[in-house]
Design a protein around this motif. Structure first.
Motif, mmCIF file in Angstrom:
data_model
loop_
_atom_site.group_PDB
_atom_site.id
_atom_site.type_symbol
_atom_site.label_atom_id
_atom_site.label_comp_id
_atom_site.label_asym_id
_atom_site.label_seq_id
_atom_site.Cartn_x
_atom_site.Cartn_y
_atom_site.Cartn_z
ATOM 1 N N ASP A 181 -0.997 3.180 1.309
ATOM 2 C CA ASP A 181 0.676 3.043 1.775
ATOM 3 C C ASP A 181 1.273 2.972 0.524
ATOM 4 O O ASP A 181 2.398 3.769 0.237
ATOM 5 C CB ASP A 181 0.699 2.035 2.617
ATOM 6 C CG ASP A 181 2.204 1.891 3.144
ATOM 7 O OD1 ASP A 181 2.521 2.840 3.933
ATOM 8 O OD2 ASP A 181 2.856 0.951 2.742
ATOM 9 N N GLU A 184 1.200 6.068 -1.453
ATOM 10 C CA GLU A 184 2.037 7.189 -1.006
ATOM 11 C C GLU A 184 3.336 7.176 -1.378
ATOM 12 O O GLU A 184 4.162 8.172 -1.454
ATOM 13 C CB GLU A 184 1.746 7.250 0.647
ATOM 14 C CG GLU A 184 2.624 8.314 1.384
ATOM 15 C CD GLU A 184 2.089 8.108 2.856
ATOM 16 O OE1 GLU A 184 3.054 9.065 3.625
ATOM 17 O OE2 GLU A 184 1.448 7.357 3.271
ATOM 18 N N GLY A 263 5.520 2.215 1.765
ATOM 19 C CA GLY A 263 5.661 2.819 3.071
ATOM 20 C C GLY A 263 5.653 1.708 4.164
ATOM 21 O O GLY A 263 6.240 0.610 3.969
ATOM 22 N N LYS A 264 5.414 2.099 5.453
ATOM 23 C CA LYS A 264 5.538 1.019 6.586
ATOM 24 C C LYS A 264 4.931 0.055 6.386
ATOM 25 O O LYS A 264 5.310 -1.184 6.737
ATOM 26 C CB LYS A 264 5.513 1.935 7.781
ATOM 27 C CG LYS A 264 5.925 1.073 8.995
ATOM 28 C CD LYS A 264 5.839 2.206 10.233
ATOM 29 C CE LYS A 264 6.352 1.480 11.560
ATOM 30 N NZ LYS A 264 6.152 2.356 12.884
ATOM 31 N N ILE A 265 3.499 -0.116 6.225
ATOM 32 C CA ILE A 265 2.787 -1.198 6.265
ATOM 33 C C ILE A 265 3.157 -2.182 5.147
ATOM 34 O O ILE A 265 3.180 -3.274 5.560
ATOM 35 C CB ILE A 265 1.412 -0.655 5.955
ATOM 36 C CG1 ILE A 265 0.605 0.277 7.049
ATOM 37 C CG2 ILE A 265 0.259 -1.739 5.682
ATOM 38 C CD1 ILE A 265 -0.513 1.014 6.747
#
Length: 461
Positions: A181, A184, A263-265
């Motif tokens: 994550d 990315e 990222g989202k995590i």
């Protein structure tokens, strides 16, 4: 003092060897290695299940070789004697594990021991038979325990670098999802593709390369971090204030800029960290400053959360005014203050363990009330209150499905809480709390109203 490596304290060796063997057997029978075997650390070569077993002889070997020096006695130089101690402890531990394999192969004790299974036997024997498995574990445990004991002998820089490499590689493998994550967000997907195997875990090549890089960095930076820390501690007056401001500015910039690339995590993780930071800041007032051991503090989090949901959600089962978050926040603070008074008043004269037990009971009572069917028509029971709207800030809306915006909102409240906590600590009330924490009777003798001050700690916290 031993005259040679053979002149061992065999009672100590036997004791630690049995401890090592007992720990190995216990961790196998609780089922941890078999369950963790699904997670690869190094593709095809090492799983998390084997790591959970292999760490035990290393730790036991290091502890067994630790030299205990009594006051008035000189310490001896550690060397071959300690290495032999570690080796023998590991061999005994591996022997105990071999006996477990023999028992697994001979008897069926699945009824009392649910993890007594053929799967565990295959795990321990590497699916190569009893003889191979027993010999392999005896040799492996002996070697690893010897390695643990050698940590007392090797130079500090080697010990530190080895530990850094091992822990870093474990972290990179276990936190593979978070690393993916993170990469990315920075556009480094190609790097993680090189590092990780398709089925999970580090590749052997990446393990060697990354381990070497970490080792070099650890050696090059050895002692420098400590030197910088010591230099900061030695700073005085304006110089220290300037350094603190620079450090604060760097942290602030990172907190604002870094989530944009994550990222989202990772953003969800940071938001959760911020929520627990808020919890810790409030708890620090009650426990850290006032010295009141409140084990039910999390109940205030529940009160605040449910009150916000009731006042803002259109799906509130009983009462749904659908207030704006800003207005709801005012009522939440007032209601949490009232709850603090209601909980604090009955227990305010209690101290120590009695206070801890009673507050723990209050916290559990509130949890059970919110989750109960009795109050289900008001708070939704186990399902809770759904469809809680986002926070409308005018220029943007913070939605629960967007971890990045949630993090920024939590960060805002963390900054406010940190500032309030800092100012309270230096205030008259804060000094009164600290006086009560150190000695309540002396504080009361000095004219501090301990009852009202402790009650204020519950309310403010």
């Amino acid at each position: 003092m031993p005259s040679s490596a053979i002149d061992q304290d065999w009672g100590k060796v036997l004791r630690w060897g049995l401890i090592c063997g007992g720990a190995l057997i216990a961790i196998c029978l609780v089922g941890m290695p078999v369950e963790l075997d699904r997670r690869e650390i190094i593709e095809r070569y090492l799983s998390l299940g084997y790591v959970s077993v292999l760490l035990i002889p290393i730790l036991i070997g290091r502890i067994a070789a630790t030299q205990v020096v009594l006051e008035g006695f000189e310490s001896r130089k550690q060397g071959l004697y300690d290495l032999v101690t570690g080796l023998m402890v590991g061999l005994l531990g591996g022997g105990c594990l071999s006996l477990l394999m023999l028992a697994l192969d001979s008897w069926n004790l699945r009824d009392p021991l649910v993890n007594w299974s053929p799967k565990l036997f295959r795990f321990l024997t590497y699916e190569n038979g009893m003889g191979f498995g027993a010999g392999a574990w005896i040799v492996t445990c002996g070697a690893l325990s010897l390695a643990g004991a050698s940590l007392h002998v090797v130079p500090a820089i080697v010990r530190r670098s080895t530990g850094t490499v091992v822990l870093s590689l474990l972290a990179l493998s276990i936190l593979e999802g978070a690393v993916d994550d993170l990469s990315e967000g920075f556009g480094l997907d190609w790097l993680t593709d090189l590092m990780y195997a398709k089925k999970g875990g580090l590749t052997l090549t990446s393990t060697i390369v990354v381990g070497a890089v970490i080792a070099v960095v650890s050696v090059l930076t050895s002692g420098r971090v400590k030197a910088v820390t010591n230099r900061y501690r030695d700073m005085q007056g304006a110089e220290r204030q300037k350094a603190s401001m620079i450090l604060f500015a760097v942290v602030a910039v990172l907190c604002i800029v870094l989530p944009m690339f994550l990222g989202k995590i990772m953003n969800e993780l940071l938001a959760n960290v911020g929520l627990f930071l808020l919890l810790a800041l409030g708890l620090n007032i009650v426990v850290g400053l006032a010295g009141l051991l409140d084990l039910g503090y999390v109940a205030f989090f529940a009160v605040g959360g449910y009150t916000t949901a009731v006042l803002t959600s259109p799906n509130s089962p009983f009462f749904a005014p659908e207030l704006h978050f800003g207005f709801a926040l005012i009522f939440v603070v007032i209601f949490a203050t009232i709850v603090g008074l209601l909980i604090g008043a009955p227990v305010i004269r209690m101290r120590g363990d009695y206070l801890a037990i009673v507050t723990l009971g209050f916290g559990e009572i509130i949890r059970l009330l919110f989750m109960s069917d009795w109050l289900g028509p008001y708070f939704g029971g186990a399902q809770g209150i759904t469809n809680v709207p986002g926070v409308d800030l005018g220029f943007a809306t913070v939605k629960g499905t967007d971890p990045r915006s949630v993090f920024y909102l939590v960060l805002f409240f963390c900054v406010i809480a940190i500032y309030i906590s800092w100012r309270l600590q230096a205030s008259r009330l804060g000094r009164a709390w600290m006086a009560i924490r150190e000695d309540e009777q002396v504080a009361e003798a000095m004219g501090i109203n301990t009852v009202s001050c402790k009650l204020m700690a519950f309310v403010v916290g």
